[in-house]
Scaffold this motif. Sequence first.
Motif, mmCIF file in Angstrom:
data_model
loop_
_atom_site.group_PDB
_atom_site.id
_atom_site.type_symbol
_atom_site.label_atom_id
_atom_site.label_comp_id
_atom_site.label_asym_id
_atom_site.label_seq_id
_atom_site.Cartn_x
_atom_site.Cartn_y
_atom_site.Cartn_z
ATOM 1 N N THR A 55 1.571 -9.479 -11.909
ATOM 2 C CA THR A 55 1.408 -10.731 -12.633
ATOM 3 C C THR A 55 1.754 -11.900 -11.701
ATOM 4 O O THR A 55 2.244 -11.695 -10.590
ATOM 5 C CB THR A 55 2.320 -10.782 -13.869
ATOM 6 O OG1 THR A 55 3.695 -10.780 -13.443
ATOM 7 C CG2 THR A 55 2.071 -9.594 -14.775
ATOM 8 N N GLU A 56 1.494 -13.119 -12.157
ATOM 9 C CA GLU A 56 1.783 -14.295 -11.352
ATOM 10 C C GLU A 56 3.296 -14.451 -11.174
ATOM 11 O O GLU A 56 4.072 -14.190 -12.096
ATOM 12 C CB GLU A 56 1.218 -15.548 -12.014
ATOM 13 C CG GLU A 56 -0.296 -15.538 -12.155
ATOM 14 C CD GLU A 56 -0.825 -16.828 -12.772
ATOM 15 O OE1 GLU A 56 -0.162 -17.874 -12.620
ATOM 16 O OE2 GLU A 56 -1.893 -16.768 -13.396
ATOM 17 N N THR A 57 3.717 -14.896 -9.995
ATOM 18 C CA THR A 57 5.145 -15.057 -9.725
ATOM 19 C C THR A 57 5.775 -16.040 -10.702
ATOM 20 O O THR A 57 6.900 -15.833 -11.185
ATOM 21 C CB THR A 57 5.379 -15.530 -8.284
ATOM 22 O OG1 THR A 57 4.803 -14.571 -7.394
ATOM 23 C CG2 THR A 57 6.862 -15.654 -7.981
ATOM 24 N N TYR A 58 5.080 -17.108 -11.027
ATOM 25 C CA TYR A 58 5.610 -18.084 -11.982
ATOM 26 C C TYR A 58 5.703 -17.510 -13.396
ATOM 27 O O TYR A 58 6.465 -18.008 -14.218
ATOM 28 C CB TYR A 58 4.725 -19.331 -12.019
ATOM 29 C CG TYR A 58 5.026 -20.354 -10.956
ATOM 30 C CD1 TYR A 58 6.136 -21.182 -11.052
ATOM 31 C CD2 TYR A 58 4.188 -20.512 -9.855
ATOM 32 C CE1 TYR A 58 6.408 -22.138 -10.085
ATOM 33 C CE2 TYR A 58 4.452 -21.458 -8.876
ATOM 34 C CZ TYR A 58 5.569 -22.274 -8.995
ATOM 35 O OH TYR A 58 5.842 -23.212 -8.031
ATOM 36 N N GLY A 59 4.915 -16.472 -13.676
ATOM 37 C CA GLY A 59 4.882 -15.895 -15.013
ATOM 38 C C GLY A 59 3.495 -15.966 -15.613
ATOM 39 O O GLY A 59 2.671 -16.803 -15.218
ATOM 40 N N ASP A 60 3.235 -15.114 -16.555
ATOM 41 C CA ASP A 60 1.955 -15.095 -17.268
ATOM 42 C C ASP A 60 1.664 -16.480 -17.851
ATOM 43 O O ASP A 60 2.533 -17.072 -18.506
ATOM 44 C CB ASP A 60 2.043 -14.054 -18.392
ATOM 45 C CG ASP A 60 0.915 -14.175 -19.390
ATOM 46 O OD1 ASP A 60 -0.239 -13.985 -19.002
ATOM 47 O OD2 ASP A 60 1.212 -14.502 -20.568
ATOM 48 N N PRO A 61 0.463 -17.040 -17.625
ATOM 49 C CA PRO A 61 0.167 -18.383 -18.133
ATOM 50 C C PRO A 61 0.356 -18.515 -19.636
ATOM 51 O O PRO A 61 0.848 -19.547 -20.123
ATOM 52 C CB PRO A 61 -1.289 -18.599 -17.715
ATOM 53 C CG PRO A 61 -1.464 -17.738 -16.499
ATOM 54 C CD PRO A 61 -0.632 -16.521 -16.763
ATOM 55 N N GLY A 62 -0.025 -17.488 -20.382
ATOM 56 C CA GLY A 62 0.164 -17.543 -21.827
ATOM 57 C C GLY A 62 1.628 -17.570 -22.217
ATOM 58 O O GLY A 62 2.023 -18.259 -23.166
ATOM 59 N N LYS A 102 12.017 -16.311 -5.575
ATOM 60 C CA LYS A 102 11.670 -15.120 -6.357
ATOM 61 C C LYS A 102 10.855 -14.128 -5.539
ATOM 62 O O LYS A 102 10.865 -12.923 -5.817
ATOM 63 C CB LYS A 102 10.916 -15.535 -7.628
ATOM 64 C CG LYS A 102 10.708 -14.393 -8.629
ATOM 65 C CD LYS A 102 9.985 -14.862 -9.875
ATOM 66 C CE LYS A 102 9.635 -13.684 -10.763
ATOM 67 N NZ LYS A 102 8.822 -14.069 -11.929
ATOM 68 N N HIS A 103 10.152 -14.612 -4.515
ATOM 69 C CA HIS A 103 9.407 -13.706 -3.640
ATOM 70 C C HIS A 103 10.330 -12.678 -2.990
ATOM 71 O O HIS A 103 9.885 -11.575 -2.637
ATOM 72 C CB HIS A 103 8.692 -14.500 -2.538
ATOM 73 C CG HIS A 103 7.595 -15.371 -3.050
ATOM 74 N ND1 HIS A 103 7.044 -16.385 -2.295
ATOM 75 C CD2 HIS A 103 6.933 -15.399 -4.237
ATOM 76 C CE1 HIS A 103 6.103 -16.999 -2.992
ATOM 77 N NE2 HIS A 103 6.025 -16.413 -4.173
#
Length: 376
Positions: free
Chosen positions: A57-64, A248-249
């Motif tokens: 998933t995206e590092t920032y978090g799921d867009p939804g 977070k990486h």
Amino acid sequence: MPQLPDFRLETHLSRWEFTAPHHLTASDAQTMTMAELLALAGPEDREAWDTLALGYTETYGDPGLRRAVAGMYERVDADDVICFGGAQEGLNLAMRVLLEPGDHAVVVTPNYQSAETIPLSLCEVTGVALDERRDWALDLDAVEAALRPNTRVVSVNFPNNPTGAVIGAADFARLVELCGGRGIRLFSDEVYRGLERDPSRTLPQAADLSERALSLNVTSKSLGLPGLRIGWIACRDRELRARLERAKHYATICNSAPSEVLARIAITARERILARNRGIIAENLPLFDAFFAEFADRFEWRAPDGGCVAFPRYLGADGVEDFCAGLVEQAGVILLPASIFRSELTPTPADRFRIGLGRRDPGPALEAFAGWLRKH
């Protein structure tokens, strides 16, 4: 970097949490089953769950998920949210991004241990203790006096763990102003928000009040879903969010895809879940009130302002450490004694223990507790 000390709370719970029959110090609200949570899903989120591919998933978090989180705030957009593997990862990485040798931080005590041990591993830290003589009030003059030219962070937690204290909205606003006027980051742990006994005492979220402030939250506590391991930080400072992503990486890289969809469902349905959990606490409080009234010569009891934990005083001559040890060893009832919440920064009470109010049916645990007390 100095080695971090043992995490006293986790060490204690790792010994007893899954073996003792009565967990009476739980810090989270009553959880729910997968079936119960999925029953709350709207059509879009249910489809996302049913069709989920188990990739990164995206590092920032799921867009939804980030959109759902942003809906909890007044001035936060989805782009202002970064998700983490629980609140602990968010706290850890934020402090490592915000602090370095030569800096200074201010931390309110008592607290969740890592709120002070992680900053202490990075720089000088000053503690400001909540005043137990004034219902755990925060002395803002003491906070202001603790600030230095090199202060970079002020870290607070309301509703507070372990005391259940909630400060007034005017005090919180002044705290935001104290930090903002000096370019200091306010790091606000808000994981118990939504479980206030009096909803009018619910504090604004720091990220709504200041572009430089950080609001930490998680699905674990108020929502009662610690198994999801999904936390987040809301902050309207784009450059800081980018630094948190890069940090977070080196940690989890990204969150669990199933957990992010389930967290999205829970956060979208948060008002129903929070209402349920407040109802459980409201049902439990008379039981705890009656218990402590029966043993008024042994305890000093005060219900929490918010959250689902309280910090009563033990009045026995044997001391709270021996008391808690005997209770769990002989009656199988877990409490967390004061030593778990001792601070390297300030004096903290040595005669208190944390008790949890957020789980359904505390009757058997309270009866085992009472039966043990009657023999001792």
